[in-house]
Design a protein around this motif. Structure first.
Motif, short mmCIF file in Angstrom:
data_model
loop_
_atom_site.label_atom_id
_atom_site.label_comp_id
_atom_site.label_asym_id
_atom_site.label_seq_id
_atom_site.Cartn_x
_atom_site.Cartn_y
_atom_site.Cartn_z
N ASP B 88 0.85 -1.19 0.00
CA ASP B 88 0.00 0.00 0.00
C ASP B 88 0.89 1.25 0.00
OD1 ASP B 88 -3.09 0.82 1.00
OD2 ASP B 88 -1.52 2.28 1.45
N PHE B 89 0.60 2.17 -0.93
CA PHE B 89 1.43 3.37 -1.05
C PHE B 89 0.56 4.62 -1.15
CE2 PHE B 89 3.87 -0.14 -2.88
CZ PHE B 89 5.07 -0.02 -2.17
N THR B 90 1.19 5.75 -0.87
CA THR B 90 0.50 7.02 -1.06
C THR B 90 0.25 7.26 -2.55
OG1 THR B 90 1.63 7.87 0.90
CG2 THR B 90 0.60 9.49 -0.58
N SER B 91 1.26 6.98 -3.36
CA SER B 91 1.12 7.02 -4.81
C SER B 91 2.12 6.04 -5.40
CB SER B 91 1.35 8.43 -5.37
OG SER B 91 2.68 8.85 -5.11
N ILE B 92 1.87 5.65 -6.64
CA ILE B 92 2.73 4.66 -7.30
C ILE B 92 3.14 5.20 -8.67
CG2 ILE B 92 2.84 2.35 -8.33
CD1 ILE B 92 0.83 1.43 -6.19
N SER B 93 4.44 5.18 -8.92
CA SER B 93 4.95 5.52 -10.25
C SER B 93 6.03 4.51 -10.61
CB SER B 93 5.53 6.94 -10.26
OG SER B 93 6.10 7.22 -11.53
N ILE B 94 5.80 3.79 -11.68
CA ILE B 94 6.76 2.80 -12.18
C ILE B 94 7.21 3.27 -13.55
CG2 ILE B 94 7.08 0.38 -12.84
CD1 ILE B 94 4.97 -0.30 -10.71
N GLY B 95 8.41 3.80 -13.61
CA GLY B 95 8.90 4.47 -14.81
C GLY B 95 9.09 3.53 -15.98
N SER B 96 9.26 4.11 -17.15
CA SER B 96 9.34 3.32 -18.38
C SER B 96 10.59 2.43 -18.44
CB SER B 96 9.32 4.25 -19.59
OG SER B 96 10.40 5.17 -19.52
N GLY B 97 11.59 2.75 -17.64
CA GLY B 97 12.78 1.92 -17.64
C GLY B 97 12.80 0.86 -16.57
#
Lengths: 491, 187
Positions: B88-97
């Motif tokens: 569980d996270f505040t927000s999630i960003s998984i970049g293109s690399g």
């Protein structure tokens, strides 16, 4: 994960393919179109199944099933990359016989808005197998496709990667079987626990021969954005004014639902129509004469805590209706379970002979759920049939039905009766389920009022200050606060 | 107008709702779980092992095996895949690399209290089955991940006696494929 029983392979060397959203198959298995299909992502987050190993010697292994992933975002979800839950291919090379392919897995994407780009690739495909995937006599061990579920806005995902929810098998979202059955792509509304579809139901008889011009719920807090007023307004099952105006006026009547905040910051939901509900109007929802029915369609799943409900009539009088506020803390942490509570509520001393059923759902951790029940209305109330049941998953309240979860007292009901909580509650009184002794407990403010000898005065003031109408006992919000309005936290 | 007693109201309520589907799950609510803060992966390879932490808790590790985040478990009930590993996270960003491979025995839920952006790749694919001739026994089935059933093993490559037929084993999971029945005999 547990070992499965396996899709039977009646004969032959090669292993059978795993199934999930689509059927797996085996050599010569064209006649088994639904073998191995199971599960529903709306019920549980389940993964795919493995393919069978081939017979020896030199038997090869089957492919593993695709996994199960659930992605949830409370606001926006954008998928521009790849998410895969593909099955593994079965073996099949050299001297080895052919193992069956694993099925695709399960993927859930849940957010109010989901955007898929041209670069998106979401797949829960079956694995191939090492040799000629398929189901006929010359092929072997094809796996079934998996399952993908989007829980989002009614139109489905947005963006160039997903143009049409009616044609979900696009190049960006795939659930292909390997010569066997394709899987499923499903859709549903986004919601957390609470109000998903019709989440609040009451049957509320008129209490006047005067035409009723509106019906009103008082909901705790500002939940105006959590109610689908359009759907609620036009559905005769949620708006008795829609029922009357659609049935009795040749389609020329209209109905609306509006929301507003009262001075206490609570939400007033008002149902009305171009034609009022008359005392002579009759209602039949499929099982004979009934009282007018009202309900609410939710949007994002925020729980709706009812503080009160009342009719308004053409002569500007009002009638408040019984209500039992059911408030429970939202559990946090691990191993959360859910509990649904129910109670019948009947007013005392008002001349109103009909009551209503109320219910609420709570997320809890630990052995026993806790809920605070409070008489939020002015007249005393008789509580009966207080009951609950628990579940490992959230249960929208519209799942309470004879076929699924009958109400307490009916055959097959899962509700656990708690007769010790059936009692008389004065205004402001309540009890806490989970406490050791179910004794009615006046709220602190009620005690304060009584302690200063002001309870009666408060109640008189309530009646005299509601827009100058004195027919019944709607409690204006500012005075509720003075006289024992419960202040349990929002769900 | 009928003035319906409240117990009849209850009946009507139930009848009105009859025909609705039985219990169904809603998405896991991020607000119910403990947040690990912001997940912002910009490059590199990562692994989420749904059962790799202490007590079988899910963990997110970098390519060096360092545990970056530890989640919790959620019991969804049932006999198949009863436990979900939750991060569980505040927000999630998984970049293109970024590539994230999922391992472990339980399904995975990645929850965000705000936005989720997936620009990279997240894989929870089952493994291939292995050929039998390369091993002294039948080839093993491919590993299922994130709750997926594993593939069944192949029949023995070295059966115990001439004339022996060694069937394959069934794949795991409710729809697991059956094992092959009639193997080539060893003479």
């Amino acid at each position: 994960m547990e070992a499965g029983v396996g899709l039977p392979v009646p004969s032959g060397t090669d292993g059978g393919g795993g199934g999930y959203g689509g059927s797996g198959c085996y050599t010569g298995g064209n006649g088994c179109p639904s073998c191995g299909i199971y599960g529903n992502l709306k019920l549980a987050l389940w993964a795919g199944s493995g393919g069978g190993g081939s017979a020896g010697f030199f038997g090869g292994g089957g492919g593993g099933g695709g996994g199960a992933l659930e992605f949830v975002a409370s606001t926006l979800m954008e998928v521009a990359g790849t998410v895969s839950a593909n099955g593994g291919p079965g073996s099949g090379g050299g001297l080895s016989n052919n193992g069956g392919a694993g099925s695709g897995g399960g993927l859930i994407f849940a957010a109010p808005t989901i955007q898929l780009d041209n670069t998106s690739l979401i797949e829960a495909n079956a694995g191939g197998n090492g040799k000629c995937p398929g189901c006929d006599s010359s092929h072997s061990g094809g796996g079934g496709g998996g399952r993908i579920l989007f829980l989002t806005a009614p139109q489905g995902p947005t963006g160039p990667g997903f143009n049409d929810a009616s044609m979900p098998y696009t190049q960006n979202v795939l659930v292909n079987g390997s010569g066997a059955g394709n899987g499923s792509i499903d859709f549903g509304p986004f919601s957390f626990l609470g109000c998903l579809h019709e989440c609040l139901n009451t049957f509320d008889p008129q209490h006047s021969t005067t035409p009723a011009v509106s019906f009103n719920y008082i909901l705790q807090g500002d939940v105006r954005n959590q109610i689908d007023t359009t759907a609620t307004a036009s559905d005769p099952l949620t708006n008795a004014f829609a029922y009357v105006n659609q049935n009795d006026f040749n389609g020329n009547g209209s109905s609306t639902v509006g929301t507003a905040l009262d001075s206490n910051g609570d939400t007033i939901v008002t149902f009305t129509g171009s034609n009022p509900i008359l005392d002579s109007d009759s209602f039949n929802y499929g099982s004979g004469p009934a009282a007018p029915h009202f309900g609410l369609e939710g949007i994002s799943g925020a729980p709706l805590n009812v503080l009160g409900q009342y009719w308004t009539y053409g002569d500007n009088s009002t009638t408040s209706l019984p209500n039992l506020g059911l408030v429970c803390p939202q559990a946090t942490g691990t191993n959360v379970q859910y509990a649904v509570f129910f109670a019948d509520v009947a007013p005392v001393g008002t001349g109103n002979t009909a009551g209503t059923g109320v219910w609420a759902e709570c997320a809890f951790a630990g052995a026993t759920p806790t809920i605070v029940a409070t008489n939020t209305t002015d007249p005393p109330e008789v509580i009966s049939n207080f009951a609950y049941f628990t579940s490992g998953t959230a249960i929208p309240l519209d799942s309470l039905n004879f076929g699924g979860t009958p109400p307490p007292g009916y055959p097959g009901s899962e509700f656990i009766a708690l007769p010790q909580y059936d009692m008389l509650l004065d205004p402001g009184q309540g009890f806490t389920f989970g406490a050791t002794t179910p004794v009615p407990e006046p709220s602190a403010m009620t005690v304060l009022c009584a302690g200063f000898g002001g309870l009666a005065a408060c109640r008189r003031r309530r009646r005299s200050t509601f827009l100058g109408r004195t027919k019944r006992t709607y409690i204006p919000a500012p005075n509720r606060a003075k006289c024992g309005r419960h202040t349990a936290p929002a769900l | 107008m009928f003035r319906t007693p409240f117990f009849i109201s209850l009946t009507l309520l139930a009848v009105l709702l009859a025909g609705a589907v039985s219990a169904k799950a809603t998405p896991l609510n991020p607000a119910v779980f403990q947040s690990d803060g912001v997940l912002d992966l910009t490059s590199g390879n990562y692994t989420i092992d749904t059962t790799g932490g202490t007590g079988g808790m899910p963990v997110l590790k970098n390519s060096g095996g360092q545990v970056l985040y530890t989640g919790t478990n959620f019991d969804q009930g049932g006999s198949f895949d009863p436990t979900i590993g939750v991060l569980d996270f505040t927000s999630i960003s998984i970049g293109s690399g970024v590539t994230v491979n999922v391992a472990g025995n339980d399904p995975l839920a990645l929850l965000s209290r705000n936005t989720t952006v997936i620009g990279g790749s997240i894989h929870s694919d089952g493994s291939p089955g292995t050929n039998g001739y390369t091993l002294p026994s039948g080839g093993p089935g491919g590993q299922g991940v994130a709750g997926g059933g594993s593939g069944g093993g192949g029949g023995l490559a070295h059966p115990p006696a001439p004339g022996y037929n060694s069937p394959g084993t069934a794949g795991g999971g409710p729809g697991g494929g059956g094992g092959g029945v009639t193997g080539a005999e060893w003479h």
